[in-house]
Design an enzyme around this catalytic site. Structure first.
Site, mmCIF file in Angstrom:
data_model
loop_
_atom_site.group_PDB
_atom_site.id
_atom_site.type_symbol
_atom_site.label_atom_id
_atom_site.label_comp_id
_atom_site.label_asym_id
_atom_site.label_seq_id
_atom_site.Cartn_x
_atom_site.Cartn_y
_atom_site.Cartn_z
ATOM 1 C CG HIS A 14 18.207 79.679 22.248
ATOM 2 N ND1 HIS A 14 18.360 79.229 21.683
ATOM 3 C CD2 HIS A 14 18.549 80.790 22.988
ATOM 4 C CE1 HIS A 14 19.180 80.823 21.097
ATOM 5 N NE2 HIS A 14 19.418 81.432 21.832
ATOM 6 C CD GLU A 74 16.051 75.434 20.019
ATOM 7 O OE1 GLU A 74 15.829 75.600 17.810
ATOM 8 O OE2 GLU A 74 15.930 76.348 19.863
ATOM 9 C CB CYS A 99 20.880 79.122 17.294
ATOM 10 S SG CYS A 99 21.438 78.607 18.407
ATOM 11 C CB CYS A 142 20.245 75.380 19.204
ATOM 12 S SG CYS A 142 19.424 75.787 20.746
#
Length: 171
Positions: free
Chosen positions: A63, A65, A93, A96
């Site tokens: 991801h 992040e 999410c 994260c």
């Protein structure tokens, strides 16, 4: 901890940091990834950048992040990102959000909400729970641009799937 040599550069505004996240999201989209981009900054200086790479890397952990947090930790030489902010185009999410809490980021600024997996207010706000660290939250910076990028990506993806299905029916 000293900030890397990038400190000589002029500090970026919050909008400029989010524009960099949007640029990274655009890179992700150009490779067929969901367009999410993120930057970690301290005092307007970017320390880490990331973009979604789940499809290319075949990795659920890839991801934006997490990439940005990882790069910022390396830049600062430690895992605590006190005094840092995360700018991300899409609401984080739960995975994260957990990483944000664990990295001790001071603040999260995201562009647009994620009604399917958002864990900073859309489904749940993990930052409001009694963890040992609670980052502050700002929603909606460059919301329209962030949302438009995601909408365009998913519209094109649906169109591509329709065209593929239609060509398969013709065969």
């Amino acid at each position: 901890m000293a900030i890397p040599e990038k400190e000589a550069l002029p500090a970026l505004s919050p909008e400029e940091c989010m524009r960099e996240a949007l640029r990274l999201a655009s890179e992700a989209a150009s490779e067929g990834e969901v367009p999410v981009g993120a930057v970690v900054a301290r005092q307007g200086r970017i320390l880490g950048r990331g973009r979604n790479r789940r499809e290319k890397g075949k990795n659920a952990l890839a991801h934006a992040e997490l990439e940005a947090i990882h790069e910022a930790c390396r830049a600062l030489g430690g895992w605590r990102l006190f005094g840092c902010e995360l700018y991300v185009t899409l609401e984080p999410c739960p995975m994260c959000a957990g990483a944000i809490i664990n990295a001790r980021l001071d603040r999260v600024i995201y562009g647009t909400a994620d009604p399917k997996a958002g864990s900073c207010g859309s489904i749940i706000n993990l930052f409001a729970l009694p963890y040992n660290h609670r980052p502050s939250l700002q929603e909606g910076l460059l919301r329209d641009e962030c949302a438009a990028q995601l909408t365009a990506f998913f519209r094109a993806l649906r169109e591509k799937r329709r065209n593929r299905a239609a060509s398969n029916q013709e065969e």
